[in-house]
Design an enzyme around this catalytic site. Sequence first.
Site, PDB file in Angstrom:
ATOM      1  N   CYS A   1      44.069  33.694  36.871  1.00  0.00           N
ATOM      2  CA  CYS A   1      44.080  35.017  37.504  1.00  0.00           C
ATOM      3  C   CYS A   1      42.683  35.492  37.850  1.00  0.00           C
ATOM      4  O   CYS A   1      42.502  36.618  38.298  1.00  0.00           O
ATOM      5  CB  CYS A   1      44.797  36.043  36.632  1.00  0.00           C
ATOM      6  SG  CYS A   1      43.927  36.366  35.087  1.00  0.00           S
TER       7      CYS A   1
ATOM      8  N   HIS B   1      30.151  42.326  43.875  1.00  0.00           N
ATOM      9  CA  HIS B   1      30.940  43.369  44.515  1.00  0.00           C
ATOM     10  C   HIS B   1      31.294  42.969  45.956  1.00  0.00           C
ATOM     11  O   HIS B   1      32.417  43.158  46.411  1.00  0.00           O
ATOM     12  CB  HIS B   1      30.127  44.662  44.519  1.00  0.00           C
ATOM     13  CG  HIS B   1      30.901  45.820  44.996  1.00  0.00           C
ATOM     14  ND1 HIS B   1      31.801  46.482  44.207  1.00  0.00           N
ATOM     15  CD2 HIS B   1      30.960  46.411  46.207  1.00  0.00           C
ATOM     16  CE1 HIS B   1      32.358  47.435  44.903  1.00  0.00           C
ATOM     17  NE2 HIS B   1      31.858  47.415  46.122  1.00  0.00           N
TER      18      HIS B   1
HETATM   19  C1  PEP Z   1      38.508  37.360  34.672  1.00  0.00           C
HETATM   20  O1  PEP Z   1      37.649  37.564  33.802  1.00  0.00           O
HETATM   21  O2  PEP Z   1      38.563  36.314  35.364  1.00  0.00           O
HETATM   22  C2  PEP Z   1      39.544  38.375  34.934  1.00  0.00           C
HETATM   23  C3  PEP Z   1      40.551  38.132  35.745  1.00  0.00           C
HETATM   24  O3  PEP Z   1      39.383  39.581  34.334  1.00  0.00           O
HETATM   25  P1  PEP Z   1      38.400  40.711  34.891  1.00  0.00           P
HETATM   26  O4  PEP Z   1      37.829  40.236  36.197  1.00  0.00           O
HETATM   27  O5  PEP Z   1      39.218  41.943  34.999  1.00  0.00           O
HETATM   28  O6  PEP Z   1      37.371  40.766  33.791  1.00  0.00           O
END
Ligand code: PEP
Length: 554
Positions: free
Chosen positions: A485, A189
């Site tokens: 991402c 976090h």
């Molecule tokens: C990830 O898992 O890297 C992602 C972008 O999705 P989230 O953090 O929403 O699980």
Amino acid sequence: MPEPAPGVLRGLGISPGRAAGRVHTMAGPPLLPAPVPVADTDAETARAVRGLESAAGELAARAQGAADPTAREILEAQAMIAADPMLRESVEQRVAAGSDAAHAIDAACAEQREALLAVGGYIAERASDLDDVRNRAVAAVLGLPMPGLPSPGHPFILAAGDLAPADTVNLDPGVVLALVTEKGGPTSHTAILARALGIPAVVACPGILSVADGTWASVDGDAGEVRTGIDERTAADVERAARADRDRLASSTGPGRTADGHPVKLLLNIGSAADVPAGSPGEGVGLFRSEFLFLDRRTAPSHEEQTRAYEDVLRAFPDAAVVVRTLDAGTDKPLPFLGLPEEHNPALGVRGLRVARRSPEVLDAQLDALAEAARASGASPWVMAPMVTTAGEAADFARRARVRGITHVGAMVEVPAAALHADRLLAELDFLSIGTNDLSQYTFAADRQHGELADLLDPWQPALLQLIERCAEAGRAAGKPVGVCGEAAADPLLATVLVGLGVTSLSMSARSVPAVRDALARHSLGQCREHARLALTAADPGAARAAVREAAAA
Ligand code: PEP
Ligand code: MG
């Protein structure tokens, strides 16, 4: 007073930038004094109940003030724990049996804590939420300051063991110069918050809690280094240099490209249209976490409501691609309206796209709403599914989206099986987006929230980079885009590695874009490829970082 001897503490730099100032440590949990005999049970019961109510009220107020929907959800859940009638009853019984208010609250919380830990898994992680409730209620009863942010009256470097959401939601980046925590990992976090606020941060930094309040220090969020006991003049020099860095970044605009002009799309990660800043720095949306719209819902959102929410985001980017991720439910993102049963091992259970095995109508309803939002706005959204594991799942998802007229269909790569078969996934799909947060979790068999396993979750892990390279190669062979991402995309130096591996876009929070743009602009594609080679062949994440940093400095 003599200045303390300078020292260097090392941790994991998880939010870039430099800062210098005086260190102040977050107020710890209140210590229980020796038990006191209770003369008036009714008055003591009332005192204990007021303590619980005060904790519940404070948490509810913080939830209301929280801009981030995830933080709001966590705080609301904590406020509900504090107001839980069972907890209250347990406290009352203890006071009736002769305990003073503070000890009654402490013991009642300890009992519930044991019960949560006995259940294990996701439920056991709620124990830290309960600890926070306990600390607040006990502090209220004892008339001690609420555990939380110090307020020394000047900007400061915040040191803490770890940061609970309640501590951080109202954190002011004008006052907190940098964050340094003893625990925490790259996806903790603290890390996500620091990046969203654009303040330098170092986590997993042993020794930071031994630094006396008021000590001058500098923090380097790129190198993961904290220099303590510097003098005030040095601190001023660091701050001046950091300001110059920030000014340079603020003036950098335009599309992402390397020094020799190789384009790399810089996209935004958002949870709703509200996350799109005015004069948005990105070139579109690389990850619209659609589940953030529905996290706190007990009933399924209506078709109209969903359509409106997607339309808002599509209209915010009339000329750019918007990648909408279908609902990613389960584990750390509970969606009560889905009525998913408790899982023994939720991260490995029915989550993400797997929910469509049980409730395909939920996915179809979402795709219907997105298709309608596309028609209404005239936009052509991209859609991708989370937690895709096999090419068969990818084909099924693509069919559902395409029959509704959605033309750009992709998948997140979050599971090693999907990375290994990236070429087969791309035979069914138009693009891939690598979610490094979950891909780390599943590749290294390490819970992404687990502070003690931060080293395994480090996105510089060469094995993770190798999986990314495999996906990028599949993309190159198929002539289709492959982006990142996950949080890895927001690390400016690592961004050069990712581009060198062949990734075509990087998606991150709006605050992270300028530093990543700047890092790419200072390296040619050839240099990025050399960075990728150095990182891939390094023995471990620390060596990978050091090798690339040295090459970048040269
Ligand atoms: C990830 O898992 O890297 C992602 C972008 O999705 P989230 O953090 O929403 O699980
Ligand atoms: Mg994920």
